[in-house]
Motif scaffolding. Structure first.
Motif, PDB file in Angstrom:
ATOM      1  N   GLY A   1       0.835  -1.087  -0.225  1.00  0.00           N
ATOM      2  CA  GLY A   1       0.171   0.274   0.119  1.00  0.00           C
ATOM      3  C   GLY A   1       0.834   1.385  -0.317  1.00  0.00           C
ATOM      4  O   GLY A   1       0.312   2.172  -0.860  1.00  0.00           O
ATOM      5  N   ILE A   2       1.886   0.923   0.859  1.00  0.00           N
ATOM      6  CA  ILE A   2       3.075   2.154   0.872  1.00  0.00           C
ATOM      7  C   ILE A   2       3.446   2.539  -0.875  1.00  0.00           C
ATOM      8  O   ILE A   2       3.764   3.916  -1.546  1.00  0.00           O
TER       9      ILE A   2
ATOM     10  N   VAL B   1       3.342   5.947  -2.520  1.00  0.00           N
ATOM     11  CA  VAL B   1       4.159   6.665  -3.156  1.00  0.00           C
ATOM     12  C   VAL B   1       4.023   6.684  -4.760  1.00  0.00           C
ATOM     13  O   VAL B   1       3.671   7.639  -5.420  1.00  0.00           O
ATOM     14  N   SER B   2       3.690   5.623  -5.097  1.00  0.00           N
ATOM     15  CA  SER B   2       3.939   5.858  -6.795  1.00  0.00           C
ATOM     16  C   SER B   2       2.328   7.196  -7.147  1.00  0.00           C
ATOM     17  O   SER B   2       2.686   7.294  -8.270  1.00  0.00           O
ATOM     18  N   LYS B   3       1.580   6.721  -6.531  1.00  0.00           N
ATOM     19  CA  LYS B   3       0.713   7.720  -7.208  1.00  0.00           C
ATOM     20  C   LYS B   3       0.908   9.373  -6.755  1.00  0.00           C
ATOM     21  O   LYS B   3       0.764  10.200  -7.611  1.00  0.00           O
TER      22      LYS B   3
ATOM     23  N   ALA C   1      -8.116   6.832  -6.064  1.00  0.00           N
ATOM     24  CA  ALA C   1      -7.003   4.876  -5.658  1.00  0.00           C
ATOM     25  C   ALA C   1      -6.003   5.504  -4.061  1.00  0.00           C
ATOM     26  O   ALA C   1      -6.147   4.681  -3.416  1.00  0.00           O
ATOM     27  N   PHE C   2      -5.065   7.080  -4.239  1.00  0.00           N
ATOM     28  CA  PHE C   2      -4.483   6.751  -2.989  1.00  0.00           C
ATOM     29  C   PHE C   2      -5.069   6.789  -1.315  1.00  0.00           C
ATOM     30  O   PHE C   2      -4.622   6.180  -0.697  1.00  0.00           O
ATOM     31  N   LEU C   3      -6.128   6.860  -1.612  1.00  0.00           N
ATOM     32  CA  LEU C   3      -7.386   7.303  -0.239  1.00  0.00           C
ATOM     33  C   LEU C   3      -7.595   5.684  -0.615  1.00  0.00           C
ATOM     34  O   LEU C   3      -7.549   5.164   0.912  1.00  0.00           O
ATOM     35  N   GLN C   4      -8.263   4.661  -1.422  1.00  0.00           N
ATOM     36  CA  GLN C   4      -8.114   3.491  -1.007  1.00  0.00           C
ATOM     37  C   GLN C   4      -6.679   2.111  -0.708  1.00  0.00           C
ATOM     38  O   GLN C   4      -6.551   1.898   0.624  1.00  0.00           O
TER      39      GLN C   4
ATOM     40  N   GLN D   1      -6.166   0.804   2.952  1.00  0.00           N
ATOM     41  CA  GLN D   1      -5.286  -0.569   2.771  1.00  0.00           C
ATOM     42  C   GLN D   1      -4.441  -0.481   4.259  1.00  0.00           C
ATOM     43  O   GLN D   1      -3.978  -1.387   4.933  1.00  0.00           O
ATOM     44  N   ILE D   2      -3.478   0.655   4.237  1.00  0.00           N
ATOM     45  CA  ILE D   2      -2.419   0.907   5.548  1.00  0.00           C
ATOM     46  C   ILE D   2      -2.735   0.443   6.609  1.00  0.00           C
ATOM     47  O   ILE D   2      -2.577   0.011   7.075  1.00  0.00           O
TER      48      ILE D   2
END
Length: 575
Positions: free
Chosen positions: A144-145, A149-151, A274-277, A281-282
């Motif tokens: 998730g991290i 970070v990729s987003k 997506a980042f929020l999801q 998840q994290i």
């Protein structure tokens, strides 16, 4: 707890399957937000319906695949944990069966029951959680991290701030909870002990009108356990609200700062979703880890208790080189035997020396606490002597295998113990392959046939747990029949005629004389009438031999024996 995992060796393949399936499930969960981001940014924003249907269908396929592997992982993890619990219970039970009476006295029966049931269940439950979460939680967190970070690397600072807060909260709660979980298991032992005493001693409790007292004892133990459980659960209950608070504030921060970045053209709407999801998840991965950490302290406390049992080795062990007995059958000899119970201030037996020969009846008599039962319990090696030696058929019993030694002995304990099952089952306990005729013959000699025939189903009548549906005298006679059907070389009767009336006692001893003509017979008794016809009478007083001889001889030479006789028989009977 890790030391117990050595019993997982038979399940290595199943564990590997669980880990692979959990890994696949985690990958599926990590992939779904990226697909959703693509649908929003490419499909919805650009109004590309075919792309939405294509990626949407692929998302459904990934979700279905994740569900299938999740169900399979649950099945295999449950199978492993249940199998592990079965093996562990078997190991503990088998190990406990090899304990001497000293280890039973040390740990306690109630505690051993709790450790074999409740404690193993605790470890079994945490194993199920660990197999699923020890791969899923770290993978979801790290994955998730990376995906977050990729987003957007700058927005990931929100997660960097939130994670230490969660970690500190989990560690603080674990530190407070661990000692309380250990205390709970000890208090559960106490509750089981009080409950067991209340159930097994029910008749005594009622006869002395102590029902209210026992209720208070149980309520105190129950309240003690409950208050500790409430305290520990109150501590653990703070974890979830705290985590949800951090989770919700993190969501607000992500949406707030994410909205600003979208407004400045540094981020797309799909990427923010997506980042929020991924952030969720994290956080949920940390929550999953916290659940595991909540369960681990209690399971660790249970594992320590289980290991304590498994690491307790019996003081009584067979010699490395086991000696065979001489051709003599049933010869018993005590040579300067001294024995003390653990923690006792003085020996229970001191310098005991005598011999008991086949074809003879050796009786042991003495006052309460003189060491009669202790002496009998030393022969099957329930305890080991402090000094001196006990010989059976010319061999020190410490140099014989316990199995071979006990095969020679037919013991009738002071407290008659029967098992749930039929009367035939209980008598056959002494000899598993005994025929119906042998069972009948043993019952005849034990004077048990008469009352058995009056029971509804005769020898097939069911004995309830603990033999509560038969009288004390009937229990004693069935215990005697159980020893007789074995036809051992040595008979040891530990005050086994105390519940019999004088007529039955006399008939039984008369029948025994013919049955045990070639065997060594040792009889512990309180009644003079039971021992006066013995070939040899040993008089014990305060753990020492006060006299050995025949009845008439001891009346003339042994003061202790004369006092016992005078207290039970009239002058005419003594003469």
């Amino acid at each position: 707890m890790i030391r117990l995992f050595r019993f997982l060796k038979p399940f290595r393949i199943s564990i590997s399957i669980v880990l692979v399936l959990t890994f696949m499930q985690s990958l599926a969960n990590l992939y779904l937000p990226t697909l959703m981001s693509d649908i929003v940014d490419t499909g919805i924003v650009k109004k590309n319906i075919p792309y939405i249907l294509k990626i949407g269908g692929f998302m459904l396929l990934v979700a279905a695949g994740g569900m299938v592997v999740s169900i399979a992982a649950s099945y295999f993890s449950s199978k492993v944990s249940v199998g592990f619990g079965k093996i562990l219970r078997q190991k503990v039970f088998t190990h406990v069966e090899n304990f001497s009476l000293q280890e039973f006295d040390k740990i306690g029966t109630a505690s051993l029951i709790t450790r074999t049931t409740n404690d193993i269940t605790q470890v079994q439950q945490v194993l199920t959680v660990m197999m699923r979460m020890m791969i899923s939680a770290p993978l979801m967190c790290i994955g998730g991290i990376i995906m977050a970070v990729s987003k957007d690397a700058k927005l990931s600072l929100v997660i960097v701030v939130a994670m230490p807060i969660l970690a500190i909260a989990i560690l603080a709660i674990m530190k407070k909870g661990m000692p309380l979980f250990k205390a709970m298991q000890v208090k559960l032992d106490k509750l089981n002990r009080v409950l067991r005493e209340g159930l097994t001693g029910n008749r005594v409790i009622r006869s002395f009108n102590r029902t209210d007292h026992e209720k208070r004892r149980f309520n105190e133990a129950n309240l003690d356990l409950t208050s500790t459980a409430v305290k520990v659960n109150r501590i653990m209950a703070t974890l979830m609200p705290l985590m949800m608070l951090v989770l919700n504030f993190s969501s607000i921060a992500i949406i707030w700062f994410g909205g600003l970045r979208i407004n400045h053209g540094h981020m797309q709407v799909g990427d923010l979703m997506a980042f929020l999801q991924y952030a969720m998840q994290i956080m949920f991965a940390l929550i999953m880890a916290s659940i595991m950490f909540v369960m681990i302290p209690r399971a660790s406390a249970s594992a320590v208790r289980i290991n304590e049992v498994l690491n307790t080795s019996s003081d009584i062990k067979d010699a490395i080189q086991v000696k065979d007995a001489d051709t003599k059958k049933g010869y018993v000899e005590f040579q300067n035997v001294t024995f003390s119970y653990p923690g006792a201030e003085q020996p229970a037996l001191s310098n005991i020396s005598f011999s008991a020969k086949p074809g003879e009846v050796t009786a042991i008599i003495g006052g309460t606490g003189s060491g009669k039962s202790t002496l009998i319990n030393l022969i099957p090696r329930f305890y080991d002597v402090d000094s001196g030696s006990i010989l059976v058929d010319g061999v020190d019993i410490r140099e014989m295998s316990q199995k071979n030694l006990r095969e020679k002995i037919g013991l009738v304990p002071q407290k008659a113990v029967l098992f749930s099952g039929t009367i035939t089952d209980n008598i056959r306990y002494g000899k598993e392959d005994a025929t119906d005729d042998e069972v009948q013959h043993a019952a005849d000699i034990a004077q048990a046939t008469e009352f058995i025939k009056h029971m509804k189903d005769g020898f097939d009548s069911v004995i309830s747990q603990g033999g509560t549906n038969v009288s004390g005298g009937q229990k004693q006679r069935l215990s005697i029949a159980r020893a007789l059907v074995k036809r051992p070389e040595i008979y040891a009767f530990d005050d086994s005629f105390s519940a019999l009336d004088f007529k039955t006692d006399a008939k039984l001893r008369s029948a025994l004389k013919e049955e045990t003509v070639n065997a060594t017979v040792l009889i512990v008794a309180q009644r003079v009438s039971t021992v006066m016809d013995a070939d040899r009478i040993i008089v014990l007083h305060e753990g020492e031999i006060a006299g050995i001889g025949h009845h008439q001889e001891l009346i003339e030479t042994c003061k202790v024996y004369k006092e016992i006789v005078s207290s039970q028989l009239s002058e005419e009977e003594i003469a």
